[in-house]
Design an enzyme around this catalytic site. Structure first.
Site, PDB file in Angstrom:
ATOM      1  N   HIS A  56       0.829  -1.205   0.000  1.00 44.79           N
ATOM      2  CA  HIS A  56       0.000   0.000   0.000  1.00 44.79           C
ATOM      3  C   HIS A  56       0.869   1.264   0.000  1.00 44.79           C
ATOM      4  O   HIS A  56       0.635   2.208   0.757  1.00 44.79           O
ATOM      5  CB  HIS A  56      -0.956   0.004   1.194  1.00 44.79           C
ATOM      6  CG  HIS A  56      -2.061  -1.004   1.060  1.00 44.79           C
ATOM      7  ND1 HIS A  56      -3.292  -0.712   0.524  1.00 44.79           N
ATOM      8  CD2 HIS A  56      -2.093  -2.319   1.382  1.00 44.79           C
ATOM      9  CE1 HIS A  56      -4.040  -1.799   0.522  1.00 44.79           C
ATOM     10  NE2 HIS A  56      -3.344  -2.788   1.035  1.00 44.79           N
ATOM     11  N   TYR A 116       4.235  -4.743  10.161  1.00 43.13           N
ATOM     12  CA  TYR A 116       4.147  -3.308   9.906  1.00 43.13           C
ATOM     13  C   TYR A 116       5.296  -2.575  10.597  1.00 43.13           C
ATOM     14  O   TYR A 116       5.828  -1.597  10.068  1.00 43.13           O
ATOM     15  CB  TYR A 116       2.822  -2.760  10.431  1.00 43.13           C
ATOM     16  CG  TYR A 116       1.607  -3.086   9.587  1.00 43.13           C
ATOM     17  CD1 TYR A 116       1.571  -4.204   8.757  1.00 43.13           C
ATOM     18  CD2 TYR A 116       0.484  -2.291   9.631  1.00 43.13           C
ATOM     19  CE1 TYR A 116       0.457  -4.509   8.005  1.00 43.13           C
ATOM     20  CE2 TYR A 116      -0.650  -2.584   8.873  1.00 43.13           C
ATOM     21  CZ  TYR A 116      -0.657  -3.695   8.067  1.00 43.13           C
ATOM     22  OH  TYR A 116      -1.768  -3.996   7.322  1.00 43.13           O
TER      23      TYR A 116
END
Length: 312
Positions: free
Chosen positions: A27, A297
């Site tokens: 993303h 992440y």
């Protein structure tokens, strides 16, 4: 969970479609927006979360494509993302990380990495893969994940009309905790406030590579863009540790608030959206993928920050 799995996942993503220093490993292409979330009070019996009570809170929203390439064309990305920072009165934030597919591809981090490697074996160029062929092989290799893989394949068929016209899902179950300490498992769902069905076909030949953000900016020039937030209440038989399980469609659904997007903003790309940062009044399930995402992440965040510090 093995301490090496998050590192392995990010390494595999870098090999999948290339490494783009200073950017998110997934993303990477996205835009930020200033918003206000207005709860309607209907979540109060279930949670003490400040942003789900009765007073509006400001929010930072990021819409995004799924590839790691920050220049990827919008129509080439099968899944879109909407991530949110709810800004709490005490200065803390509560996060949601959503996608247009309502379930995850697997409930096991090791299997997820294996799936990424299979997709990577269908490269058509330095920064591109044949997702269609990759999904066909995944269906053969992992037939137990047919439902999710077919949902992903379906999103490859036609580009979405607009970020503002999509449904978004945080995928995982969460526990809302009320003032008495009672827990209620729920799943979230975001729906466009003014949902319009369209049968018109969007031709990728005629689309700008940035048509989704361009469309959103045009909409915001004319007014605001809004989404409604629903929760679905789990029953005792519903799994809270399996993000591939979408729960039966007859579960009670409650509208708990509205997100209104006002304008585009330009915060630093170092902003982290963490699906496990849920704040007061919300608890995490024992979901291996959810906790794996938190660690992965963190790896991605650390790498891109170090790369950005090296940039003159």
């Amino acid at each position: 969970m093995s301490n090496t799995l998050p590192q392995d996942a990010i390494n595999t993503l870098e090999q999948l479609q290339g490494k783009f220093p200073g950017n998110r490993r997934a993303h990477a292409k996205g835009e930020f927006y200033e918003a206000v979330f207005t709860p309607n009070g209907k979540a109060i019996p279930y949670t003490t979360a400040p942003h789900l009570q009765s007073e509006p809170v400001t929010a930072t929203v990021r819409f995004s494509n799924s590839p790691p390439d920050p220049t990827a064309a919008d129509f080439l990305s099968p899944a879109k993302g909407m991530s949110i920072h709810f800004h709490q009165p005490d200065g803390s934030t509560s996060h949601q990380v959503c996608t247009t597919i309502p379930m995850f591809i697997t409930k096991d981090p090791k299997t997820f990495i294996e799936m990424l490697k299979i997709l990577g074996s269908h490269k058509t160029g330095v920064h591109s893969i044949d997702l269609g062929l990759g999904i066909v092989q995944l269906l053969t290799t992992f037939p137990e994940h047919k439902k999710t893989l077919l949902a992903l394949k379906e999103q490859l068929k036609q580009p979405p009309i607009s970020y503002a016209a999509l449904h978004y899902y945080p995928i995982h179950a969460f526990y809302l905790v009320n003032a008495e300490g009672k827990r209620q498992a729920i799943k979230y769902e975001w729906r466009p406030l003014k949902e319009k069905k369209s049968s018109s076909f969007l031709s990728s030949i005629n689309l700008s590579t940035n048509y989704l953000s361009e469309d959103l900016e045009k909409r915001l020039d004319k007014g605001t863009v809004s989404f409604e937030l629903f929760i679905r209440l789990a029953e005792d038989t519903d799994a809270t540790d399996d993000p591939t399980d979408t729960w039966p469609t007859d579960r009670q659904k409650i509208l708990i608030g509205q997100l209104t997007i006002n304008k585009k903003i330009f915060p630093t790309e170092s902003l982290l959206f963490d699906p496990t940062n849920v704040g007061k009044g919300i608890e995490l399930p024992d979901d291996p993928i959810l906790h794996f995402r938190h660690e992965s992440y963190a790896v991605s965040y650390d790498r891109r920050n170090k790369e950005n510090k090296k940039t003159p």
